[in-house]
Design a protein around this motif. Structure first.
Motif, short mmCIF file in Angstrom:
data_model
loop_
_atom_site.label_atom_id
_atom_site.label_comp_id
_atom_site.label_asym_id
_atom_site.label_seq_id
_atom_site.Cartn_x
_atom_site.Cartn_y
_atom_site.Cartn_z
N ASP A 261 0.83 -1.21 0.00
CA ASP A 261 0.00 0.00 0.00
C ASP A 261 0.86 1.26 0.00
O ASP A 261 0.53 2.26 -0.64
CB ASP A 261 -0.94 0.00 1.20
CG ASP A 261 -2.05 -1.04 1.08
OD1 ASP A 261 -2.32 -1.48 -0.05
OD2 ASP A 261 -2.63 -1.42 2.12
N GLU A 262 1.97 1.22 0.73
CA GLU A 262 2.90 2.37 0.75
C GLU A 262 3.46 2.63 -0.65
O GLU A 262 3.51 3.77 -1.11
CB GLU A 262 4.05 2.11 1.72
CG GLU A 262 3.67 2.13 3.19
CD GLU A 262 4.85 1.77 4.08
OE1 GLU A 262 5.97 1.60 3.54
OE2 GLU A 262 4.66 1.64 5.30
N GLU A 263 3.89 1.57 -1.31
CA GLU A 263 4.46 1.74 -2.65
C GLU A 263 3.40 2.18 -3.65
O GLU A 263 3.67 3.00 -4.53
CB GLU A 263 5.13 0.44 -3.10
CG GLU A 263 6.38 0.10 -2.30
CD GLU A 263 7.33 -0.81 -3.06
OE1 GLU A 263 6.93 -1.38 -4.10
OE2 GLU A 263 8.48 -0.96 -2.61
N LYS A 264 2.19 1.63 -3.53
CA LYS A 264 1.13 2.05 -4.44
C LYS A 264 0.84 3.54 -4.31
O LYS A 264 0.61 4.23 -5.31
CB LYS A 264 -0.16 1.26 -4.16
CG LYS A 264 -0.17 -0.14 -4.71
CD LYS A 264 -1.58 -0.67 -4.92
CE LYS A 264 -2.40 -0.63 -3.65
NZ LYS A 264 -3.76 -1.19 -3.88
N GLU A 265 0.85 4.05 -3.08
CA GLU A 265 0.58 5.47 -2.86
C GLU A 265 1.70 6.33 -3.45
O GLU A 265 1.43 7.37 -4.08
CB GLU A 265 0.43 5.75 -1.37
CG GLU A 265 0.21 7.23 -1.01
CD GLU A 265 -1.00 7.84 -1.69
OE1 GLU A 265 -1.00 9.08 -1.85
OE2 GLU A 265 -1.93 7.11 -2.07
N LYS A 266 2.94 5.91 -3.28
CA LYS A 266 4.06 6.66 -3.85
C LYS A 266 3.99 6.66 -5.38
O LYS A 266 4.24 7.69 -6.02
CB LYS A 266 5.39 6.07 -3.38
CG LYS A 266 5.67 6.28 -1.90
CD LYS A 266 6.97 5.61 -1.49
CE LYS A 266 7.24 5.79 -0.01
NZ LYS A 266 8.48 5.08 0.43
N VAL A 267 3.64 5.52 -5.95
CA VAL A 267 3.51 5.43 -7.40
C VAL A 267 2.37 6.32 -7.88
O VAL A 267 2.49 7.04 -8.88
CB VAL A 267 3.26 3.97 -7.84
CG1 VAL A 267 2.82 3.90 -9.31
CG2 VAL A 267 4.52 3.14 -7.64
N ARG A 268 1.24 6.30 -7.14
CA ARG A 268 0.09 7.13 -7.51
C ARG A 268 0.47 8.61 -7.54
O ARG A 268 0.10 9.34 -8.47
CB ARG A 268 -1.06 6.91 -6.53
CG ARG A 268 -2.36 7.60 -6.91
CD ARG A 268 -3.35 7.56 -5.77
NE ARG A 268 -2.91 8.35 -4.63
CZ ARG A 268 -3.01 9.67 -4.56
NH1 ARG A 268 -3.55 10.36 -5.55
NH2 ARG A 268 -2.57 10.31 -3.48
N GLN A 269 1.25 9.04 -6.55
CA GLN A 269 1.67 10.44 -6.50
C GLN A 269 2.57 10.78 -7.68
O GLN A 269 2.45 11.87 -8.27
CB GLN A 269 2.39 10.72 -5.17
CG GLN A 269 1.48 10.68 -3.95
CD GLN A 269 2.23 10.84 -2.65
OE1 GLN A 269 3.42 11.14 -2.64
NE2 GLN A 269 1.56 10.63 -1.53
N GLN A 270 3.46 9.88 -8.02
CA GLN A 270 4.35 10.12 -9.17
C GLN A 270 3.56 10.21 -10.47
O GLN A 270 3.82 11.07 -11.30
CB GLN A 270 5.39 9.01 -9.27
CG GLN A 270 6.47 9.09 -8.22
CD GLN A 270 7.64 8.17 -8.53
OE1 GLN A 270 7.61 7.44 -9.52
NE2 GLN A 270 8.67 8.21 -7.71
N ILE A 271 2.60 9.30 -10.63
CA ILE A 271 1.79 9.31 -11.86
C ILE A 271 0.96 10.59 -11.95
O ILE A 271 0.88 11.21 -13.01
CB ILE A 271 0.89 8.07 -11.91
CG1 ILE A 271 1.75 6.82 -12.11
CG2 ILE A 271 -0.16 8.19 -13.02
CD1 ILE A 271 0.99 5.52 -12.04
N ASN A 272 0.38 11.02 -10.85
CA ASN A 272 -0.39 12.25 -10.84
C ASN A 272 0.48 13.46 -11.20
O ASN A 272 0.05 14.37 -11.90
CB ASN A 272 -1.06 12.48 -9.48
CG ASN A 272 -2.22 11.52 -9.25
OD1 ASN A 272 -2.74 10.93 -10.20
ND2 ASN A 272 -2.63 11.38 -8.00
N HIS A 273 1.72 13.43 -10.69
CA HIS A 273 2.65 14.53 -10.99
C HIS A 273 2.96 14.57 -12.48
O HIS A 273 2.99 15.66 -13.09
CB HIS A 273 3.93 14.34 -10.19
CG HIS A 273 4.96 15.39 -10.46
ND1 HIS A 273 4.83 16.69 -10.05
CD2 HIS A 273 6.16 15.31 -11.11
CE1 HIS A 273 5.89 17.39 -10.44
NE2 HIS A 273 6.70 16.58 -11.09
N ILE A 274 3.15 13.42 -13.09
CA ILE A 274 3.43 13.35 -14.52
C ILE A 274 2.23 13.84 -15.32
O ILE A 274 2.37 14.59 -16.30
CB ILE A 274 3.83 11.91 -14.92
CG1 ILE A 274 5.21 11.57 -14.36
CG2 ILE A 274 3.81 11.74 -16.44
CD1 ILE A 274 5.62 10.12 -14.55
#
Length: 277
Positions: A261-274
């Motif tokens: 869940d921690e990694e999914k949230e970090k990935v989600r933030q990166q994707i949103n930033h892109i």
């Protein structure tokens, strides 16, 4: 059909070696790159007809199916880099569980498949977990499935069970390797057997156990029943396991899901930033 690999770490290397050794692909069909190119060149030393490519963008020029074998937090940036060079003729294959196929689809304009392999695939055994995006063409789905059928048993899974399926198939070998090592250490600690002897015996036991299950001679419960004579020595050992194992695996799965869940949230933030750029 040419196949590209971005990332030649542990799992990327295992897949490359397995595909070649199973004759699923020819060496000259493979185009590989890595942040540290020395790792890619080390593969080329063993398989001289494999092509080492300098950049991720060049991979898209040479290969139709592109395996992304990077860490989850590196993947959004890699896909952003690739995106201008991808067409309807490309298929991205991700091997990381925290990035969903829906997220992959949002970052690239091509076909998308996620496959979670296992280290057991290096022995052309075990399973691989496949999730296919909605817009992925049947031809790519069939091609990728055939690739993994040459080194594993492909199993299609839905997004909600991604983590637990990965725990069982991909993390499982590490978990049980650790337990077997503890099994061996205890034997050495409690008796006069050497570590070499205990390791050999435990290893052969595991190989034999796998053969019994592979040949479907026993299920796990019936195998235990056959070995565990009521009131016997094995039964005494099982009593200890029943008392002391407790919720061990429950706690393991809770921890792996927490990290997931921690990694999914970090990935989600990166994707949103892109997406916002």
């Amino acid at each position: 059909m040419n196949i590209g690999f971005i990332g030649t770490g542990n799992m990327g290397t295992i897949l490359i070696e397995s595909f070649i050794n199973s004759n699923a692909v020819k060496q000259e069909q493979l185009f590989i790159t890595n942040r540290t190119l020395e790792k890619a060149y080390s593969i080329q030393q063993r398989y001289p007809n494999v092509h080492v490519i300098q950049t991720n963008e060049e991979i898209a020029k040479h290969a139709t199916i592109i395996f992304i074998c990077t860490k989850p937090l590196h993947m959004p940036a890699v896909l952003k880099q690739l995106r201008p060079h991808l067409t309807d003729d490309h298929c991205i294959v991700s091997i990381t569980s925290p990035v969903s196929v829906q997220q992959l689809e949002s970052l690239v304009p091509c076909h998308v498949i996620r496959v979670i392999p296992s280290i057991t695939n290096r022995a052309l055994a075990g399973s691989s977990l496949i999730t296919v995006s909605e817009r992925c063409a049947d031809a790519y789905r069939t091609t990728v499935e055939q690739l993994f059928r040459s080194i594993s048993r492909p199993i299609y899974i839905d997004e909600p069970i991604t983590r637990i399926a990965s725990d069982l198939t991909s993390c499982g070998p590490a978990f049980f390797s650790y337990l077997i090592q503890k099994f061996i250490d205890a034997a050495v600690q409690q008796t006069s057997i050497t570590k070499e002897q205990a390791t050999m015996l435990a290893t052969e036991m595991m190989i034999g156990l796998g053969a019994l299950l592979e040949k479907q001679l026993y299920t796990l419960p019936t195998l235990q029943e056959k070995v565990c004579v009521k009131g016997g020595i094995t039964g005494a050992g099982i009593d200890v396991l029943e008392k002391e194992v407790g919720d061990l695996f429950v706690h393991i799965f809770q921890k792996t899901h927490e990290k997931f869940d921690e990694e999914k949230e970090k990935v989600r933030q990166q994707i949103n930033h892109i997406r916002d750029e």
